[in-house]
Motif scaffolding. Structure first.
Motif, PDB file in Angstrom:
ATOM      1  N   VAL A  91      34.211  45.320  36.466  1.00  0.00           N
ATOM      2  CA  VAL A  91      35.655  44.988  36.575  1.00  0.00           C
ATOM      3  C   VAL A  91      36.097  46.208  37.717  1.00  0.00           C
ATOM      4  CG1 VAL A  91      37.983  44.565  36.043  1.00  0.00           C
ATOM      5  CG2 VAL A  91      36.170  43.738  34.674  1.00  0.00           C
ATOM      6  N   GLU A  92      36.387  45.693  39.031  1.00  0.00           N
ATOM      7  CA  GLU A  92      36.707  46.772  39.903  1.00  0.00           C
ATOM      8  C   GLU A  92      38.265  47.198  39.639  1.00  0.00           C
ATOM      9  OE1 GLU A  92      38.088  44.192  43.563  1.00  0.00           O
ATOM     10  OE2 GLU A  92      36.050  44.136  42.997  1.00  0.00           O
ATOM     11  N   GLU A  93      38.473  48.488  39.968  1.00  0.00           N
ATOM     12  CA  GLU A  93      39.932  48.845  39.740  1.00  0.00           C
ATOM     13  C   GLU A  93      40.715  48.329  40.983  1.00  0.00           C
ATOM     14  OE1 GLU A  93      40.297  53.050  39.180  1.00  0.00           O
ATOM     15  OE2 GLU A  93      39.002  53.188  37.435  1.00  0.00           O
ATOM     16  N   ARG A  94      41.843  47.617  40.494  1.00  0.00           N
ATOM     17  CA  ARG A  94      42.620  46.985  41.430  1.00  0.00           C
ATOM     18  C   ARG A  94      43.898  46.525  40.848  1.00  0.00           C
ATOM     19  NH1 ARG A  94      41.757  41.294  40.291  1.00  0.00           N
ATOM     20  NH2 ARG A  94      39.905  41.148  38.858  1.00  0.00           N
ATOM     21  N   GLN A  95      44.792  46.045  41.781  1.00  0.00           N
ATOM     22  CA  GLN A  95      46.283  45.501  41.434  1.00  0.00           C
ATOM     23  C   GLN A  95      45.993  44.147  41.283  1.00  0.00           C
ATOM     24  OE1 GLN A  95      48.755  47.903  40.286  1.00  0.00           O
ATOM     25  NE2 GLN A  95      49.909  45.975  39.803  1.00  0.00           N
ATOM     26  N   ALA A  96      46.239  43.191  40.332  1.00  0.00           N
ATOM     27  CA  ALA A  96      46.324  41.839  40.301  1.00  0.00           C
ATOM     28  C   ALA A  96      47.653  41.360  39.889  1.00  0.00           C
ATOM     29  CB  ALA A  96      45.360  41.315  39.503  1.00  0.00           C
ATOM     30  N   GLY A  97      48.552  40.900  40.967  1.00  0.00           N
ATOM     31  CA  GLY A  97      49.811  40.615  40.524  1.00  0.00           C
ATOM     32  C   GLY A  97      50.377  41.962  40.024  1.00  0.00           C
ATOM     33  N   LYS A  98      51.100  41.954  38.755  1.00  0.00           N
ATOM     34  CA  LYS A  98      51.968  42.837  38.027  1.00  0.00           C
ATOM     35  C   LYS A  98      50.683  43.543  37.001  1.00  0.00           C
ATOM     36  CE  LYS A  98      56.369  41.008  38.628  1.00  0.00           C
ATOM     37  NZ  LYS A  98      57.695  40.909  38.209  1.00  0.00           N
ATOM     38  N   THR A  99      49.406  43.278  37.040  1.00  0.00           N
ATOM     39  CA  THR A  99      48.474  43.924  36.095  1.00  0.00           C
ATOM     40  C   THR A  99      47.739  44.916  36.850  1.00  0.00           C
ATOM     41  OG1 THR A  99      48.337  41.664  34.786  1.00  0.00           O
ATOM     42  CG2 THR A  99      46.518  43.199  34.612  1.00  0.00           C
ATOM     43  N   THR A 100      47.750  46.089  36.436  1.00  0.00           N
ATOM     44  CA  THR A 100      46.872  47.181  36.891  1.00  0.00           C
ATOM     45  C   THR A 100      45.489  47.028  36.175  1.00  0.00           C
ATOM     46  OG1 THR A 100      48.826  48.359  37.767  1.00  0.00           O
ATOM     47  CG2 THR A 100      46.754  49.599  37.769  1.00  0.00           C
ATOM     48  N   ILE A 101      44.569  46.997  37.069  1.00  0.00           N
ATOM     49  CA  ILE A 101      43.227  47.083  36.139  1.00  0.00           C
ATOM     50  C   ILE A 101      42.373  48.592  36.558  1.00  0.00           C
ATOM     51  CG2 ILE A 101      40.913  45.942  36.269  1.00  0.00           C
ATOM     52  CD1 ILE A 101      42.521  43.559  37.340  1.00  0.00           C
ATOM     53  N   THR A 102      42.131  49.268  35.211  1.00  0.00           N
ATOM     54  CA  THR A 102      41.372  50.381  35.455  1.00  0.00           C
ATOM     55  C   THR A 102      40.394  50.649  34.814  1.00  0.00           C
ATOM     56  OG1 THR A 102      42.989  51.451  33.792  1.00  0.00           O
ATOM     57  CG2 THR A 102      43.550  51.785  36.170  1.00  0.00           C
ATOM     58  N   SER A 103      39.602  51.439  34.948  1.00  0.00           N
ATOM     59  CA  SER A 103      38.335  51.474  33.907  1.00  0.00           C
ATOM     60  C   SER A 103      38.293  52.818  33.059  1.00  0.00           C
ATOM     61  CB  SER A 103      37.109  51.911  34.899  1.00  0.00           C
ATOM     62  OG  SER A 103      35.802  51.922  34.123  1.00  0.00           O
ATOM     63  N   ASP A 104      38.205  52.509  31.670  1.00  0.00           N
ATOM     64  CA  ASP A 104      38.397  53.658  30.628  1.00  0.00           C
ATOM     65  C   ASP A 104      37.284  53.407  29.510  1.00  0.00           C
ATOM     66  OD1 ASP A 104      39.005  55.509  28.848  1.00  0.00           O
ATOM     67  OD2 ASP A 104      40.751  54.827  28.470  1.00  0.00           O
ATOM     68  N   PRO A 105      35.929  53.949  29.976  1.00  0.00           N
ATOM     69  CA  PRO A 105      34.884  53.653  29.040  1.00  0.00           C
ATOM     70  C   PRO A 105      35.169  54.185  27.528  1.00  0.00           C
ATOM     71  CG  PRO A 105      34.131  54.812  30.984  1.00  0.00           C
ATOM     72  CD  PRO A 105      35.522  54.789  30.985  1.00  0.00           C
ATOM     73  N   GLU A 106      36.035  55.202  27.321  1.00  0.00           N
ATOM     74  CA  GLU A 106      36.389  55.527  26.088  1.00  0.00           C
ATOM     75  C   GLU A 106      37.040  54.627  25.202  1.00  0.00           C
ATOM     76  OE1 GLU A 106      35.593  58.637  24.484  1.00  0.00           O
ATOM     77  OE2 GLU A 106      34.685  58.892  26.603  1.00  0.00           O
ATOM     78  N   ARG A 107      37.710  53.502  25.706  1.00  0.00           N
ATOM     79  CA  ARG A 107      38.342  52.484  24.844  1.00  0.00           C
ATOM     80  C   ARG A 107      37.271  51.657  24.272  1.00  0.00           C
ATOM     81  NH1 ARG A 107      43.796  51.301  26.249  1.00  0.00           N
ATOM     82  NH2 ARG A 107      44.516  53.276  27.129  1.00  0.00           N
TER      83      ARG A 107
END
Length: 191
Positions: free
Chosen positions: A68-84
Motif C-alpha cells: 500500500v503506497e502512502e497517499r491521501q484517498a479522499g479524507k483518508t490518509t494512508i501511511t505505513s507503520d510496520p509496528e502495527r
C-alpha cells in the motif's frame, strides 16, 4: 372479434398490475428491509446498483497481500507503520485467534426488533482452546450472564434487541487463561 382481442389484452394488463400489487403486499416487510438496508448502505458510503442507477461508494484504499503506497484517498490518509502488525499479532495470540462476531437480522415476530446472534469465530483454528464463553450484554438484559459451552455452535447466544448495546464475551480457555472481547452492536430503527 377484434373487440374481444382488445378486451383480453386489457384484462391481461390488469392481471399483471394486480399480480405486482399482490407481490408487493405479500412481501412488503421484506421489501421494507431491503430498502432500509440500501438506504443504510448509501448513508454509510458503501455503493450499490439498482437497475441503471449507481449509488456512491467508498474508495478502496488497499488490497490484502499487496503493498500500500502512502497517499491521501479522499479524507483518508494512508501511511505505513510496520509496528502495527506486531500489535495485531499480539492481540490475536492473546485471544488464541478467537474473535467475537455477530449477525443481526430483523425479527418477524416483533416490529422494530432485531435478532442478534453473538458467537466466536476461530481464525486458523476450530476454537479448540476454548472451554466456555460468558456473554454479557448489560442492563437491557437485567445484567444477566449467558454462558455457552457449545463449541459446535461456536459458543453462540441469540437474543432479541432494540437500540444499540455493547456486547462483551469473557472467553475461558482450557489452560486457565481468560480474555474479554467486546463489540458495539448498532441497531438502526426499522422503517
Amino acid at each position: 372479434m377484434e373487440d374481444a382481442g382488445k378486451l383480453l389484452e386489457g384484462i391481461a394488463s390488469l392481471g399483471w398490475i394486480g399480480l405486482i400489487a399482490v407481490i408487493v403486499y405479500v412481501w412488503r416487510s421484506e421489501l421494507r428491509t431491503v430498502l432500509a438496508a440500501a438506504a443504510d448502505r448509501a448513508r454509510a458510503g458503501t455503493g450499490f446498483e439498482l437497475g441503471p442507477f449507481k449509488f456512491a461508494s467508498l474508495d478502496v484504499v488497499g488490497f490484502v497481500g499487496q503493498p500500500v503506497e502512502e497517499r491521501q484517498a479522499g479524507k483518508t490518509t494512508i501511511t505505513s507503520d510496520p509496528e502495527r502488525q506486531k500489535e495485531i499479532l499480539q492481540q490475536q495470540k492473546d485471544c488464541h485467534f478467537a474473535f467475537l462476531t455477530h449477525y443481526v437480522y430483523p425479527r418477524r415476530s416483533a416490529l422494530d426488533s432485531y435478532g442478534v446472534a453473538l458467537y466466536l469465530t476461530g481464525h486458523f483454528n476450530a476454537l479448540e482452546h476454548v472451554d466456555r464463553v460468558e456473554h454479557f450484554l448489560g442492563v437491557g438484559w437485567d445484567d444477566a450472564v449467558f454462558e455457552s459451552t457449545d463449541r459446535s455452535k461456536q459458543f453462540a447466544v441469540k437474543v432479541g434487541a432494540v437500540g444499540s448495546f455493547l456486547a462483551m464475551a469473557r472467553i475461558h480457555f482450557y489452560d486457565g487463561r481468560q480474555t474479554t472481547l467486546s463489540r458495539f452492536i448498532e441497531l438502526k430503527p426499522l422503517q
